[in-house]
Design a protein around this motif. Structure first.
Motif, short mmCIF file in Angstrom:
data_model
loop_
_atom_site.label_atom_id
_atom_site.label_comp_id
_atom_site.label_asym_id
_atom_site.label_seq_id
_atom_site.Cartn_x
_atom_site.Cartn_y
_atom_site.Cartn_z
N GLN A 105 -13.05 -6.53 12.57
CA GLN A 105 -13.09 -4.82 12.26
C GLN A 105 -12.21 -4.70 11.00
N ARG A 106 -11.64 -5.44 10.38
CA ARG A 106 -10.98 -5.16 9.10
C ARG A 106 -12.04 -5.16 8.11
N GLN A 107 -13.02 -6.08 8.25
CA GLN A 107 -14.30 -6.17 7.24
C GLN A 107 -14.82 -4.85 7.29
N ALA A 108 -15.15 -4.31 8.41
CA ALA A 108 -15.84 -2.86 8.55
C ALA A 108 -14.96 -1.89 8.04
N ILE A 109 -13.56 -1.97 8.25
CA ILE A 109 -12.67 -0.72 7.60
C ILE A 109 -12.77 -0.87 6.24
N LYS A 110 -12.80 -1.98 5.90
CA LYS A 110 -12.69 -2.44 4.27
C LYS A 110 -13.86 -2.04 3.52
N LYS A 111 -15.25 -2.21 4.16
CA LYS A 111 -16.33 -1.31 3.53
C LYS A 111 -16.12 -0.21 3.64
N LEU A 145 -8.34 6.94 -2.02
CA LEU A 145 -7.36 6.02 -1.21
C LEU A 145 -6.01 6.17 -1.92
N ASP A 146 -5.84 6.66 -2.98
CA ASP A 146 -4.60 7.07 -3.70
C ASP A 146 -3.93 8.09 -2.63
N SER A 147 -4.70 8.86 -2.61
CA SER A 147 -4.31 10.28 -1.43
C SER A 147 -4.03 9.66 -0.02
N ILE A 148 -4.72 8.75 0.44
CA ILE A 148 -4.31 8.15 1.79
C ILE A 148 -3.00 7.44 1.69
N PHE A 149 -2.98 6.67 0.67
CA PHE A 149 -1.60 5.88 0.72
C PHE A 149 -0.32 6.90 0.48
N LEU A 204 -13.79 2.21 3.54
CA LEU A 204 -12.79 2.73 2.38
C LEU A 204 -13.15 2.32 0.88
N GLN A 205 -13.94 1.24 1.02
CA GLN A 205 -14.53 0.81 -0.41
C GLN A 205 -15.86 1.95 -0.76
N ASP A 206 -16.40 2.51 0.26
CA ASP A 206 -17.66 3.50 0.31
C ASP A 206 -16.97 4.58 -0.24
N TRP A 207 -16.03 5.23 0.31
CA TRP A 207 -15.26 6.33 0.30
C TRP A 207 -14.59 6.45 -1.17
N LYS A 235 15.51 -12.45 2.71
CA LYS A 235 14.62 -11.83 2.72
C LYS A 235 13.14 -12.75 2.74
N ILE A 236 12.02 -12.18 3.54
CA ILE A 236 10.76 -12.88 3.56
C ILE A 236 9.53 -12.06 2.85
N ALA A 237 9.38 -12.30 1.76
CA ALA A 237 8.14 -11.73 1.04
C ALA A 237 7.02 -12.09 1.50
N LEU A 238 5.96 -11.24 1.80
CA LEU A 238 4.53 -11.40 2.15
C LEU A 238 3.62 -10.45 0.93
N GLY A 239 2.55 -11.07 0.86
CA GLY A 239 1.64 -10.56 -0.34
C GLY A 239 0.70 -9.31 0.06
N HIS A 240 1.01 -8.89 1.12
CA HIS A 240 0.28 -7.39 1.37
C HIS A 240 0.23 -6.49 0.26
N HIS A 241 -0.92 -5.92 0.08
CA HIS A 241 -1.01 -5.00 -1.12
C HIS A 241 -1.35 -3.53 -0.37
N ARG A 242 -1.45 -2.54 -1.55
CA ARG A 242 -1.82 -1.21 -0.99
C ARG A 242 -3.13 -1.20 0.01
N ASP A 243 -3.98 -1.84 -0.20
CA ASP A 243 -5.30 -1.85 0.42
C ASP A 243 -5.17 -2.25 1.39
N ASP A 244 -4.38 -3.33 1.69
CA ASP A 244 -3.95 -3.97 3.19
C ASP A 244 -3.32 -3.04 4.04
N ILE A 245 -2.45 -2.21 3.61
CA ILE A 245 -1.61 -1.10 4.19
C ILE A 245 -2.64 -0.10 4.49
#
Length: 275
Positions: free
Chosen positions: A214-220, A233-237, A222-225, A138-148
């Motif tokens: 583009q990811r930085q724009a998306i991150k901002k 974000l819980d609902s989206i996930f 989502l943070q504003d939301w 198995k290969i474990a990567l460190g992506h979290h909920r917000d990354d997804i």
């Protein structure tokens, strides 16, 4: 730490371990006898992932191995001594894989353009091959909920696709299984955890410093939301794991063309006396 800080840290640590344990259980990420290659970038997320997996390993109902792997991409100024020193203290098996992907990326991508896409593909290819060499299952990567969640919106807004990052993935060549044990963990929790643990963070000066991504724009966005509507974000996930193909428009996922009425024919309907 003060008594209050210790209490807060313990709550945070238990929450992260619970989330990681739940993700592993929900997707059967780690099985008995697995040799898990934990990919370390030097960032907060991968440090936290290794720390939590090492802790869970002690109490897990199945036996599995952990081996830490860092890909040294030969970025200028990369502090090569940091990760080996940290991993030596942990007493875990580790490998530093050296691949000069930095030169390839800089020679291919025009100045000022984002390098993340090519860098990611080169990094993934190197890690996949190395996993086979060391017998990792198995290969474990460190992506979290917000990354997804961010990846979901990146694909919708810029690629016209409804897809994100799965918690568990079989590679295209069927030779590797990628797992994301922190799929349920919030980035804000990981930031706090890294601060408490004082991980020796190594910043990425190849792609992480590109403010126009583009990811930085998306991150901002989502943070504003999340500030305006807490819990969004819980609902989206939750929605990512609660899909109704018949309510979308992908003919490959749902057969719209052959939909037929399933009510009784008119000649079989009997008159009903309503008097």
């Amino acid at each position: 730490m003060s008594k209050k800080e210790k209490t807060e840290f313990n709550k945070l640590q238990k929450r992260l371990r619970r989330h990681v344990g739940k993700a592993i259980e929900d997707y059967n990420m780690i099985e008995a006898g697995d040799r898990v290659m934990v990919c370390l970038s030097g960032g907060k997320d991968s440090y936290a992932m290794l720390d939590i997996l090492m802790n869970l390993q002690q109490s897990a109902p199945v036996d599995f191995e952990l081996v830490a792997v860092n890909l040294d991409q030969k970025q200028p100024g990369f502090p090569e001594e940091v990760l080996p020193a940290y991993l030596e203290k942990l007493g875990i098996e580790y490998h530093i894989l050296e691949k000069d992907t930095y030169s390839i990326v800089k020679s291919v991508v025009p100045e000022g353009k984002t390098t993340c896409g090519l860098c990611s593909r080169l990094r993934r290819g190197s890690l996949y091959g190395f996993a086979e060499q060391i017998g990792a299952t198995k290969i474990a990567l460190g992506h979290h909920r917000d990354d997804i969640i961010e990846t979901l919106f990146l694909n919708m807004f810029f690629a016209g696709k409804l897809k994100a990052m799965p918690p568990k993935l079989l590679s295209d060549d069927k030779q590797n299984i990628v797992i994301r044990p922190m799929a349920y963990c919030k980035e804000s929790d990981l930031v706090r955890y890294a601060n408490y643990k004082a991980f020796p963070i190594i910043p990425c000066n190849l792609c992480g410093s590109q403010d126009n991504l583009q990811r930085q724009a998306i991150k901002k966005m989502l943070q504003d939301w999340d500030k305006q509507w807490p819990g969004r974000l819980d609902s989206i996930f939750t929605a990512i794991g609660n899909v109704s193909p018949s309510q979308l428009a992908d003919g490959e996922l749902f057969d719209f063309k052959t939909l037929k009425l399933q009510r009784p024919s008119l000649d079989k309907i009997r008159a009903v006396n309503l008097a």
